[in-house]
Design an enzyme around this catalytic site. Structure first.
Site, PDB file in Angstrom:
ATOM      1  N   GLU A  93       0.605  -0.794  -5.002  1.00 22.14           N
ATOM      2  CA  GLU A  93       0.540  -0.135  -5.112  1.00 22.14           C
ATOM      3  C   GLU A  93       0.511   1.320  -5.498  1.00 22.14           C
ATOM      4  OE1 GLU A  93      -3.388   3.078  -3.718  1.00 22.14           O
ATOM      5  OE2 GLU A  93      -1.233   2.647  -2.774  1.00 22.14           O
ATOM      6  N   ASP A 146       1.032  -0.537  -0.131  1.00 25.78           N
ATOM      7  CA  ASP A 146       0.300  -0.236   0.123  1.00 25.78           C
ATOM      8  C   ASP A 146       0.701   1.193  -0.170  1.00 25.78           C
ATOM      9  OD1 ASP A 146      -2.560   1.428   0.032  1.00 25.78           O
ATOM     10  OD2 ASP A 146      -1.739   1.954   2.485  1.00 25.78           O
TER      11      ASP A 146
HETATM   12  C1  GLC Z   1      -3.736   3.342  -0.359  1.00 25.06           C
HETATM   13  C2  GLC Z   1      -5.446   2.835  -0.118  1.00 25.06           C
HETATM   14  C3  GLC Z   1      -6.512   4.100  -0.176  1.00 25.06           C
HETATM   15  C4  GLC Z   1      -5.275   4.714   1.472  1.00 25.06           C
HETATM   16  C5  GLC Z   1      -4.117   5.201   1.689  1.00 25.06           C
HETATM   17  C6  GLC Z   1      -3.670   5.008   2.526  1.00 25.06           C
HETATM   18  O1  GLC Z   1      -3.994   4.649  -1.451  1.00 25.06           O
HETATM   19  O2  GLC Z   1      -5.741   2.679  -1.773  1.00 25.06           O
HETATM   20  O3  GLC Z   1      -7.525   3.562   0.417  1.00 25.06           O
HETATM   21  O4  GLC Z   1      -6.511   5.950   1.743  1.00 25.06           O
HETATM   22  O5  GLC Z   1      -3.131   3.562   0.684  1.00 25.06           O
HETATM   23  O6  GLC Z   1      -3.819   3.505   3.216  1.00 25.06           O
HETATM   24  C1  GLC Z   2      -2.977   7.261  -2.743  1.00 22.93           C
HETATM   25  C2  GLC Z   2      -4.731   7.181  -2.775  1.00 22.93           C
HETATM   26  C3  GLC Z   2      -5.025   8.029  -3.623  1.00 22.93           C
HETATM   27  C4  GLC Z   2      -4.345   8.811  -4.698  1.00 22.93           C
HETATM   28  C5  GLC Z   2      -3.365   8.526  -4.297  1.00 22.93           C
HETATM   29  C6  GLC Z   2      -2.385   9.417  -4.567  1.00 22.93           C
HETATM   30  O1  GLC Z   2      -3.544   5.691  -3.725  1.00 22.93           O
HETATM   31  O2  GLC Z   2      -5.204   6.348  -2.128  1.00 22.93           O
HETATM   32  O3  GLC Z   2      -6.567   7.745  -3.632  1.00 22.93           O
HETATM   33  O4  GLC Z   2      -5.071   9.176  -5.752  1.00 22.93           O
HETATM   34  O5  GLC Z   2      -2.351   8.505  -3.828  1.00 22.93           O
HETATM   35  O6  GLC Z   2      -0.674   9.305  -5.035  1.00 22.93           O
END
Ligand code: GLC
Ligand code: GLC
Length: 659
Positions: A341, A299
């Site tokens: 991610e 994450d």
């Molecule tokens: C990631 C998750 C998102 C969350 C963020 C902080 O981007 O997908 O839902 O708000 O991390 O943990």
């Molecule tokens: C994290 C958040 C998402 C946002 C992104 C930006 O993944 O969850 O909402 O767009 O960061 O970097």
């Protein structure tokens, strides 16, 4: 030879790695003493021999200047040994299997689903009773949204974790999680969980100790007595949740200090400059792996390393850290793969993807550009982008998705857009207008997320069906609009299921679930519009599959479910969909996306019409792309000769195999 006295500087990393290992290994004997397992211990040594030189080199680079470096690497190796020691036997078997089949996730037999345990089935126990549901739909990869213990109140959908070793009691226990993982594995479904390693909740034990003034734990976070450092950093930082709080730091009254909080104010960023944090999080990671998880979603990977004077995203050290975590899994849990991610610029997304880093990555650019093409009815930006951004290193895979629990952000490259005469800034404004339903004639019913009134930046919340027009069509009770919306939904699924990579369905999509505006009634959710696309599963929908029950909404749901289920089944049976070898071709029509998938001698031509108008493609284009004269569309089973022009109906997608 080491040459003249170099005052402890390392001149030969490989040599020092071996020497260090020799020194540390005897100190790890105690791990194996309680319950000797010579076979496993030998395996540990083998894997160390293979992976330690790389791991040592990274740790040396990140932490070698610390006076207590040796202490930390001993702790890190102890963690690795202990985790392997604790690894359940069936997982050790899986480790052997996956060591011999490191690219298992490239199989076309894999299709993924993601869900929230509480919204789907209340708890883990009940989820186990629904494994048949996943099998019926055809899923073999299941991502459960974060299910660990969280702070009370708003917990960012589980991403504010207060304990990585206990499950949120509302959902069950660690034992329930293990049982679920076992059951899933037995039927060939790989469990996917998050590793939320950029931050902990403010009520995690480490944060509580920091708040109590324990210096060792204050070093786990980024805590500042005054604004000097925060102001320095702020100069280069983005704001991720600008409607939550301006800036990236939160004042803590008790400590009388500022804490780095990239996301919500209760999510404290960890300080990976401290090797104790790396070790502590590696321990949590391997604990999670040992519950039976096969893919770990990393994450917020972009944010894990901070450096003054930079945007503190995607820094080289972030990559080193992930590689170090990866090496820890090679030693102690080799069955595990990482999913990155990184919802960032495509130039940065790709840098996380490698067998040494994250073997799998979300494909946010494809996701955004599929929506872009639906809005514009033109595939040019999609094609331009795919033409030089789709290919991945060997041994890796995309996760292709349309919606997830997060917002849609327009992360395409401005230069890609400029190359075909599109201004990125204006285009994002258009897309935001379109998907919030403000643009005249828009079919979408999205909701703004994190509108930044200073920069004008905004992202979009909404379910797949609501963004694709079904909500509006049902509201207007217009049969034509309903038909178009359903076709858009199936068109998008048809692409993620065929383009190469793991298709990921965000559960609820299989029923065409609409936005759920009730989230505003819950104060812990009201401030975050992403809850609009996190609806509760309605088990009564299963009745829709029963032919004896008929209702208008029911028949739409049944059609979407059955069509998706059928396409997933077809995908499995089509070897050309293995891996990610994808070749674009030009159908000579600006509304039609065309690509060829091939693997082991089998070949499928995909064509997709992004408009509500029928489109004509010359049969000759199909003949040359598909290398054949007669084709059958796997989706409709219709035969198509190339002697005539082909007509694609509104939003039709064809999966063409030579006959
Ligand atoms: C990631 C998750 C998102 C969350 C963020 C902080 O981007 O997908 O839902 O708000 O991390 O943990
Ligand atoms: C994290 C958040 C998402 C946002 C992104 C930006 O993944 O969850 O909402 O767009 O960061 O970097």
């Amino acid at each position: 030879m080491t040459g003249p006295n170099d005052e402890g500087r390392v001149t030969d990393v490989a040599f020092e790695a071996q020497l260090t290992l020799q020194r540390i290994l005897p100190r790890l004997e105690s791990v194996w003493q309680s319950e000797p397992d010579t076979h496993l211990q030998r395996e540990f040594l083998n894997r160390l021999q293979r992976n330690w030189p790389d791991l040592f080199a990274i740790l040396l680079q990140l932490y070698g200047r610390r006076y207590d470096f040796f202490y930390h690497i001993e702790q890190i190796l102890r963690t690795a040994a202990q985790a392997l020691r604790d690894r359940p036997e069936p997982l050790q078997e899986l480790d052997q299997q996956r060591i011999n089949d490191t690219t298992w996730f490239q199989s076309q037999e894999l299709t993924g689903g993601a869900l929230y345990v509480d919204l789907f089935s209340d708890n883990l126990g009940r989820l186990r009773e629904h494994i048949g549901y996943f099998k019926d739909l055809g899923l073999s990869y299941l991502h459960l949204m974060p299910l660990f213990a969280v702070r009370p109140g708003d917990n960012d959908g589980g991403y504010a974790i207060s304990n990585y070793r206990s499950v949120d009691p509302r959902l069950g226990t660690i034992e329930d999680l293990r049982l679920l993982a076992d059951d899933l594995r037995k039927v060939g479904i790989s469990l996917v969980l998050d590793f939320v390693f950029n931050h902990t909740s403010e009520d995690h034990d480490w944060a509580k100790q920091a708040q109590a003034g324990v210096g060792e734990y204050q070093q786990f976070y980024h805590i500042f007595a005054d604004r000097l450092w925060p102001d320095g950093y702020e100069k280069n930082l983005r704001e991720i949740f600008p409607t939550v709080r301006r800036g990236n730091f939160t004042w803590h009254d008790g400590m009388h200090a500022w804490v780095w909080t990239t996301f919500n104010s209760f999510q404290w960023d960890l300080n990976y400059r401290n090797p104790a944090v790396f070790r502590a999080m590696a321990e949590e990671m391997l604990f999670i792996a040992n519950t039976g998880v096969e893919v770990l979603r990393l994450d917020a990977v972009a944010f894990i390393w901070k450096q003054l004077g930079t945007g503190c995203e995607n820094l080289p050290e972030a990559h080193l850290l992930i590689q170090a975590f990866n090496l820890m899994t090679r030693i102690s849990a080799p069955a595990l793969a990482f999913l990155s991610e990184a919802i960032v610029h495509p130039d940065e997304v790709i840098k996380y993807i490698s067998p040494k880093e994250c073997q799998i990555s979300y494909n946010p650019t494809l996701m955004a550009l599929l929506w872009e093409s639906l809005a514009t009815r033109h595939v040019s930006l999609l094609v331009r982008t795919l033409s030089h951004r789709y290919k991945l290193p060997a041994g890796t895979a995309w996760v292709n998705y349309l919606r997830c629990h997060d917002d849609v952000g327009w992360t395409f490259d401005d230069a890609d857009a400029a190359a075909i005469g599109i201004n990125g800034y204006d285009h994002r404004r258009f897309l935001n207008n379109f998907y919030t339903g403000q643009y005249p004639g828009s079919f979408a019913r999205g909701v703004p997320f994190q509108h930044n009134t200073v920069t004008g930046d905004m992202r979009i919340s909404g379910t797949l069906a609501s963004l694709a027009g079904l909500e509006q069509a049902i509201e207007k009770d217009d049969e034509t609009l309903k038909e178009l919306a359903i076709r858009r939904i199936l068109l998008l699924h048809g692409i993620t299921l065929s383009i190469g990579g793991i298709p990921l369905i965000y559960l609820g999509e299989e029923w065409g679930m609409l936005n759920d505006y009730d989230f505003v009634k819950d104060p812990a959710k009201a401030g975050d519009t992403r809850w609009v696309h996190r609806p509760k599963m309605k088990w009564e929908f299963l009745d829709d599959l029963d032919d004896r029950i008929r209702s208008s909404a029911g028949s739409i749901r049944k059609r979407i479910y059955r069509s998706l289920q059928r396409m997933i089944g077809l995908r499995k049976s089509m070897p050309a969909f293995y891996g990610a070898q994808m070749e674009l071709f030009d159908p000579d029509n600006e509304h039609v996306l065309g690509f060829v998938r091939s693997h082991a001698g089998s070949r499928v031509v995909v064509m997709a019409n992004f408009t509500e108008e029928p489109c004509i493609v010359s049969g000759n284009h199909l003949r040359t792309a598909g290398l054949g004269r007669f084709f059958r569309d796997a989706i409709t089973s219709e035969d198509l000769p190339t002697s005539e022009d082909l007509q694609l109906e509104a939003y039709q997608i064809l999966w063409l195999q030579r006959i």
